[in-house]
Scaffold this active site. Structure first.
Site, mmCIF file in Angstrom:
data_model
loop_
_atom_site.group_PDB
_atom_site.id
_atom_site.type_symbol
_atom_site.label_atom_id
_atom_site.label_comp_id
_atom_site.label_asym_id
_atom_site.label_seq_id
_atom_site.Cartn_x
_atom_site.Cartn_y
_atom_site.Cartn_z
ATOM 1 N N TYR A 10 0.808 -1.226 0.000
ATOM 2 C CA TYR A 10 0.000 0.000 0.000
ATOM 3 C C TYR A 10 0.840 1.274 0.000
ATOM 4 C CZ TYR A 10 -3.664 -3.253 1.402
ATOM 5 O OH TYR A 10 -4.549 -4.300 1.446
ATOM 6 N N HIS A 15 -4.404 6.096 -1.200
ATOM 7 C CA HIS A 15 -4.910 6.090 0.177
ATOM 8 C C HIS A 15 -3.807 6.324 1.217
ATOM 9 C CE1 HIS A 15 -8.910 5.750 1.568
ATOM 10 N NE2 HIS A 15 -8.986 4.465 1.825
ATOM 11 N N TYR A 60 -5.390 -0.326 9.580
ATOM 12 C CA TYR A 60 -6.005 -0.174 8.270
ATOM 13 C C TYR A 60 -6.987 0.991 8.354
ATOM 14 C CZ TYR A 60 -3.663 -4.358 6.747
ATOM 15 O OH TYR A 60 -2.695 -5.271 6.446
ATOM 16 N N ASN A 62 -10.082 1.835 7.621
ATOM 17 C CA ASN A 62 -11.453 1.844 8.130
ATOM 18 C C ASN A 62 -11.547 1.820 9.652
ATOM 19 O OD1 ASN A 62 -11.975 1.745 5.433
ATOM 20 N ND2 ASN A 62 -12.989 -0.243 5.476
ATOM 21 N N ASP A 87 -5.947 11.530 2.247
ATOM 22 C CA ASP A 87 -6.226 11.665 0.822
ATOM 23 C C ASP A 87 -7.658 12.133 0.576
ATOM 24 O OD1 ASP A 87 -7.830 8.786 -0.037
ATOM 25 O OD2 ASP A 87 -6.740 8.837 1.861
ATOM 26 N N ASN A 108 -13.639 6.744 4.751
ATOM 27 C CA ASN A 108 -13.831 5.792 5.849
ATOM 28 C C ASN A 108 -12.889 6.009 7.024
ATOM 29 O OD1 ASN A 108 -16.022 4.488 4.703
ATOM 30 N ND2 ASN A 108 -14.730 3.083 3.555
#
Length: 186
Positions: A10, A15, A60, A62, A87, A108
């Protein structure tokens, strides 16, 4: 706080702009963000007479709010003194938008922070990552995609400015940071 997802897969995605801007901020401040606690990595430093805690939640995106809540509760930091860098797909790449509060706007990570803190009154530095190429494009696929080489150049400048904007919020307040940084960029 810089928002993102842990793991090398990632690292360069849309993100992860919050993580990347926080890394730049840490470098500018000479602060290592390497202490594991609060379901994240954090570091402590001072800037312009203020004690700062830099945090990268490792929950993460969320579930970012869990990490933010743990650090803020431990150090007794009210939401109004928490600056979140993340972002934003509604902004072109290279643009920043500073806000003192507001809704999650569909993000989120911000939704999680608002839920955990019980407040939407915290300053934000939004980093533009560009809109989906078409309405049918899956949002998760878009925010987890990498930037092109030309986008990366514009993004790098924005990430540097995002780190500066966070420091401006600390020293001069959200309104001054918005005046200085909202019009800058592409």
């Amino acid at each position: 706080m810089g928002l993102g997802n842990p793991g090398p897969e990632y690292a360069k995605t849309r993100h992860n702009c919050g993580f990347r801007a926080l890394d730049i901020l840490a470098r500018k401040l000479g602060c290592k963000v390497d202490r594991g606690k609060f379901e994240g990595l954090y570091g402590q430093t001072t800037y312009d007479g203020h004690k700062l805690y830099l945090l990268k939640p490792l929950t993460y995106m969320n579930l970012s709010g869990r990490s933010v809540l743990q650090l803020s509760a431990y150090f007794n930091i009210p939401p109004q003194r928490i600056v979140v860098i993340f972002d934003d797909i509604s902004l072109n790449i290279g643009r920043l938008r500073i806000r003192g509060s507001g809704s999650a706007g569909g993000h989120n990570g911000i939704k999680s922070i608002i839920s955990q803190l019980g407040s939407q009154d915290f300053p934000r530095v939004k980093v533009g990552v560009g809109a989906k190429p078409n309405p049918d494009f899956d949002l998760a696929d878009w925010v987890l995609s990498a930037f092109s080489a030309s986008e990366e150049k514009a993004l790098q400048e924005a990430l540097e400015r995002a780190a500066d904007a966070a420091l401006c919020i600390v020293s001069h307040g959200t309104m001054e940071a918005a005046n200085r940084f909202n019009a800058a960029g592409k």
